[in-house]
Design a protein around this motif. Structure first.
Motif, short mmCIF file in Angstrom:
data_model
loop_
_atom_site.label_atom_id
_atom_site.label_comp_id
_atom_site.label_asym_id
_atom_site.label_seq_id
_atom_site.Cartn_x
_atom_site.Cartn_y
_atom_site.Cartn_z
N MET A 19 48.40 34.72 43.74
CA MET A 19 47.97 34.95 42.37
C MET A 19 46.84 33.99 42.01
SD MET A 19 50.60 35.26 39.18
CE MET A 19 51.41 33.70 39.61
N ASP A 20 45.76 34.53 41.46
CA ASP A 20 44.57 33.78 41.07
C ASP A 20 44.36 33.97 39.57
OD1 ASP A 20 42.09 32.65 40.75
OD2 ASP A 20 41.01 34.12 41.96
N PRO A 21 45.09 33.21 38.72
CA PRO A 21 45.06 33.48 37.28
C PRO A 21 43.76 33.11 36.59
CG PRO A 21 46.54 31.66 37.77
CD PRO A 21 46.07 32.18 39.07
N PHE A 22 42.85 32.43 37.28
CA PHE A 22 41.53 32.17 36.72
C PHE A 22 40.48 33.14 37.25
CE2 PHE A 22 43.37 28.34 35.21
CZ PHE A 22 42.56 27.91 34.16
N ASP A 23 40.89 33.95 38.23
CA ASP A 23 39.99 34.90 38.87
C ASP A 23 38.72 34.21 39.38
OD1 ASP A 23 39.51 37.48 39.82
OD2 ASP A 23 38.25 37.99 38.10
N ASP A 24 38.90 32.98 39.95
CA ASP A 24 37.76 32.24 40.48
C ASP A 24 37.72 32.24 42.00
OD1 ASP A 24 39.81 30.55 41.20
OD2 ASP A 24 39.11 28.83 40.05
N THR A 28 39.41 30.73 44.17
CA THR A 28 39.49 29.40 44.77
C THR A 28 40.88 28.79 44.66
OG1 THR A 28 37.17 29.04 44.20
CG2 THR A 28 38.45 27.10 44.83
N ASN A 29 41.49 28.83 43.45
CA ASN A 29 42.78 28.18 43.21
C ASN A 29 43.77 29.17 42.62
OD1 ASN A 29 40.49 25.94 42.38
ND2 ASN A 29 42.12 25.11 43.63
N GLY A 30 45.06 28.92 42.86
CA GLY A 30 46.07 29.83 42.32
C GLY A 30 47.47 29.38 42.67
N PHE A 31 48.40 30.36 42.69
CA PHE A 31 49.81 30.12 42.96
C PHE A 31 50.33 31.17 43.92
CE2 PHE A 31 48.78 28.58 38.77
CZ PHE A 31 49.41 27.35 38.68
N SER A 32 51.37 30.80 44.67
CA SER A 32 52.00 31.74 45.59
C SER A 32 53.51 31.69 45.40
CB SER A 32 51.65 31.40 47.04
OG SER A 32 52.24 32.32 47.93
N TRP A 78 43.56 39.00 36.33
CA TRP A 78 43.88 37.97 37.32
C TRP A 78 43.62 38.53 38.71
CZ3 TRP A 78 49.25 35.38 35.94
CH2 TRP A 78 49.17 34.83 34.66
N GLY A 79 43.16 37.67 39.62
CA GLY A 79 43.13 38.07 41.02
C GLY A 79 44.54 38.08 41.58
N ILE A 80 44.84 39.11 42.40
CA ILE A 80 46.20 39.20 42.95
C ILE A 80 46.19 39.95 44.28
CG2 ILE A 80 46.94 41.41 41.93
CD1 ILE A 80 49.52 39.82 41.08
N ASN A 81 47.09 39.55 45.16
CA ASN A 81 47.30 40.29 46.39
C ASN A 81 48.74 40.09 46.83
OD1 ASN A 81 46.69 42.04 48.43
ND2 ASN A 81 45.15 40.74 49.42
N ASN A 125 43.00 43.18 41.62
CA ASN A 125 43.05 42.76 40.22
C ASN A 125 44.38 43.14 39.59
OD1 ASN A 125 40.31 41.76 40.04
ND2 ASN A 125 39.65 43.90 40.14
N LEU A 126 44.94 42.21 38.82
CA LEU A 126 46.07 42.49 37.95
C LEU A 126 45.51 42.64 36.55
CD1 LEU A 126 49.21 42.67 37.75
CD2 LEU A 126 49.18 40.23 37.15
#
Length: 726
Positions: free
Chosen positions: A118-123, A125-129, A188-191, A222-223
């Motif tokens: 999960m990339d909640p800044f959609d940058d 680069t950084n996120g959570f798993s 958000w970026g998501i996969n 994208n979410l």
């Protein structure tokens, strides 16, 4: 010519890159639910029936050119407090699911599992798993550098895995207070990634080229939110601990020591994306012991940081630089009997483009060595440039408190201060094919004013069939990073490498190909060669995911200081002596889907002083899934040298037992026999996670002298940790 290389690499790094997102067309719409959800692994609530489904996964391994063979359906929804996830992982064939154990943060390649990136800044680069294996063990971590996951991050969330004849269902509720995200953002970026060992298939919802991990944020979809996610609201967590312990040093014949201690950590969400961590009198007695190695190296060995306070969100500080040029290495703080009094860290995102990390720690005085009380401050700021690259600055200050060297008669004299400042540019192209780094560091220490800087740069190109890289380093002889890890000084290094892979259409081999690497090190002053190692490796990856590597190398070393090739203190080779030898070796790792797994490696060749060295290493493992995992590692070195050393052999043996009675009740027993250090270490740890992120630990440690058998020291600690939110 060599002087031009840094300039050429830096020029390559500033080329603008496309900001287009690779998988922008992959979208999953998420809508708010008004009906309650029970986390039970049953797909019966109205919210799940109405939710959109992310399906039609794409195969990543063994091939990345087709649809996934196994079906995976993902649903997401949310309410005012939680982000919900439900995944149906359909299976084929008979037989048990393949998992290591119920232990948290499992090894991805050794488990049937599902992971969310999960990339909640959609940058990108950084996120959570977040994720789980097929037995219900949880996985969670912070994402950094566009595709790496720091599994030391541990937070409060709940999940359940339920097994059915044709599928296993993973359902989770993640509090909005657990994650950080930009207020008001609706994309958000998501996969999603799935690993299935029976079919050896790894798949992802948004397609990812197989040369990259499915965690690569350059390839997220994208979410799409129906409304901005709810504000997390006030978020303050207090995590106190209390412990009691007993220890005795039989070697020094000291009295039994009794320990009663307490401390507290606090987590404060300053904003939805910026977090303040505080600690007073921290304790790390439950941390895994270091895995020992036979030390035949001329330089200081690297042991990774395992203390959670330093690891959580610490990549911006600890990953600055290169593996052998780290201006900040947190293990310099508070180890070796030095108490940490208190500390604070402010870290996170200021906005989509700016990232901040500041840490301040204070340690007490160590009476035995005279090491004074010290304050450590490290600050880093990072600015995103182009699509996925960033520019960073770091400053490190180590200051002795109330320290006057002239008054400390009879004790070592320490520097009153040591400071480092540095700039770093991290390159990551939009498709991740081009990556690199350029770095410049300067140190400030009393009495040192010249040759006190370091520079390094690398550039890497990675496609499906080619990997081509260049790296160079320079470290001045007076560069001083007292809070860093820089084992060698006064050198210039070049390290090119090239790899080519072939992919057979069918057969038992998935990929194979050669790799050529060469490392050259030159003395800073005369620019004369002091070290060179050239290695040719041929690697084979089989479709069952077992691997084989065979290699040959040539090594040249000119000693700049005296060196004992056995590190036993017998005698030393002379400064200026030159040594050259050839070595051959092979490494094999078995397929991960077997209950019995093993890894074998061996090398044979020359050694210092026209000697010879044989090294073998064995890693054996057996799992009674999902409850018991047994492992044994055995390393053997046999060295033939002329007198006064003669023939020497070292054994390093480490059996390990992991028992996971449930996904909240764990026992680990780990023994290490080190023939070089003549020490036997036993470490056992019992952990009961009686509430989310709250634990009871019982840790027992013994150290023995094996010949003759003698107890050197032993300790027992009972520690209770409780996490509650205000």
């Amino acid at each position: 010519m060599f002087r031009l290389i840094p300039l050429l690499c830096c020029c390559l790094f500033i080329l603008p890159l496309s900001a287009q997102k690779r998988n922008d067309a992959f979208q999953l719409h998420i809508r708010k639910t008004t009906t309650p959800l029970k986390i039970d692994g049953v797909v019966d609530e109205e919210a799940w029936q109405k939710a959109d489904i992310a399906s039609n996964f794409h195969m990543v391994l063994p091939m990345d050119t087709s649809a996934a063979h196994l079906r995976t359906d993902v649903r997401m929804t949310y309410d005012d407090k939680y982000l919900y996830l439900l995944v149906e992982n359909y299976t084929e064939g008979d037989g048990p699911y393949m998992v290591e154990s119920l232990r948290r943060d499992f090894a991805f390649l050794k488990n049937d599992n599902f992971l969310l990136f999960m990339d909640p800044f959609d940058d990108q680069t950084n996120g959570f798993s977040f994720g789980a294996n097929a037995a219900g063990a949880q996985w969670d971590g912070l994402m950094y550098d566009g595709g790496k996951v720091d599994l030391s991050w541990d937070n409060k969330w709940v999940s359940v895995v339920k097994n059915y004849p044709d599928k296993w269902v993973f359902e989770a509720a993640i509090p909005f207070k657990t994650i950080r995200y930009k207020k008001g953002i609706t994309k958000w970026g998501i996969n999603f990634s799935r690993n299935d060992l029976k079919t050896t298939e790894k798949s992802a919802w948004a397609p990812v080229p197989r040369q990259f991990p499915t965690a690569s944020l350059a390839y997220t979809g994208n979410l799409i939110w129906d409304a901005p996610p709810p504000a997390a609201g006030p978020n303050i967590s207090l995590i106190p601990y209390a412990l009691g312990g007993i220890s005795k040093d039989y070697d020094k014949q000291t009295k039994t020591k009794y320990r009663r201690d307490a401390g507290i950590d606090a987590k404060v969400a300053v904003t939805s994306s910026l977090n303040l961590d505080l600690t007073v009198n921290p304790d790390f007695s439950q941390v895994d012991v270091d895995k020992q190695v036979t030390n035949l190296d001329r330089f200081e060995l690297f042991y990774p940081e395992k203390r959670q306070f330093f690891l959580e969100n610490g990549d911006q500080l600890s990953n600055f630089g290169y593996s052998t040029i780290r201006p900040f290495f947190s293990r310099r703080i508070g180890l070796g009997g030095v108490p940490i009094r208190f500390g604070a860290r402010l870290s996170g995102k200021l906005n989509k483009d700016w990232r901040l990390g500041i840490m301040n720690m204070e340690t007490g005085k160590q009476e035995e060595t005279g090491l004074p009380a010290q304050n450590f401050t490290v600050a880093a700021i990072q600015r995103r440039v182009f699509s996925r690259s960033n520019l960073g600055f770091i400053f490190i200050n180590k200051e002795s408190i109330n320290y006057s060297p002239e008054k400390e008669s009879g004790l070592p004299i320490y520097n009153r201060y040591n400071r480092n400042a540095g700039l770093e540019y991290n390159l990551a192209s939009s498709n991740n094919f081009w990556t690199g780094k350029a770095m410049l560091l300067k140190s400030y220490t009393p009495g040192l004013s010249t040759k006190d800087w370091a520079h390094a740069a690398n550039l890497q190109y990675t496609s499906k069939t080619w990997s081509i890289g260049w790296q160079h380093e320079y470290v001045g002889s007076n560069y001083n990073a007292e809070v860093g890890y820089v084992p060698r000084k006064g050198y210039f290094k070049m390290a090119p490498q090239i790899t080519h892979l072939f992919f057979p259409v069918s057969g038992s081999i998935l990929s194979h190909g050669p790799q050529l690497t060469s490392t050259w090190i030159f003395n800073e002053g005369a620019f004369s060669r002091t070290d060179n190692e050239t290695m040719l490796n041929y690697g084979i990856v089989f479709r069952k995911r077992n691997t084989l590597n065979v290699w040959a190398s040539n090594t040249y070393i000119k000693l700049l200081t005296p060196f004992d090739p056995t590190n036993l203190g017998k005698d030393s080779l002379l400064t200026g002596s030159q040594h050259n030898w050839n070595t051959i070796g092979a490494d094999y790792v078995s397929k991960p889907q077997s209950l019995f797994t093993y890894a074998l490696s061996a090398r044979y060749g020359g050694y210092y002083a026209n000697g010879n060295r044989l090294m073998t290493n064995t890693e054996l493992g057996y799992r009674f899934q999902p409850y018991v995992s047994i492992a044994l590692s055995a390393n053997y070195n046999y060295i033939e040298l002329p007198k006064p050393w003669g023939n020497t052999s070292f054994w390093l043996v480490g059996p390990r037992l992991d028992v996971t009675m449930t996904n909240t009740l764990f026992f680990t027993g780990f023994m290490q026999y080190n023939g070089q250090q003549k020490n036997m270490n036993l470490n056992t740890r019992f952990q009961w996670r009686y509430r989310p992120a709250s634990d009871l630990f019982i840790v027992y440690t013994d150290n023995y002298l094996p010949e003759p058998f003698f107890v050197k020291n032993r300790a027992l600690v009972l520690k209770l940790v409780y996490w509650f939110n205000i």
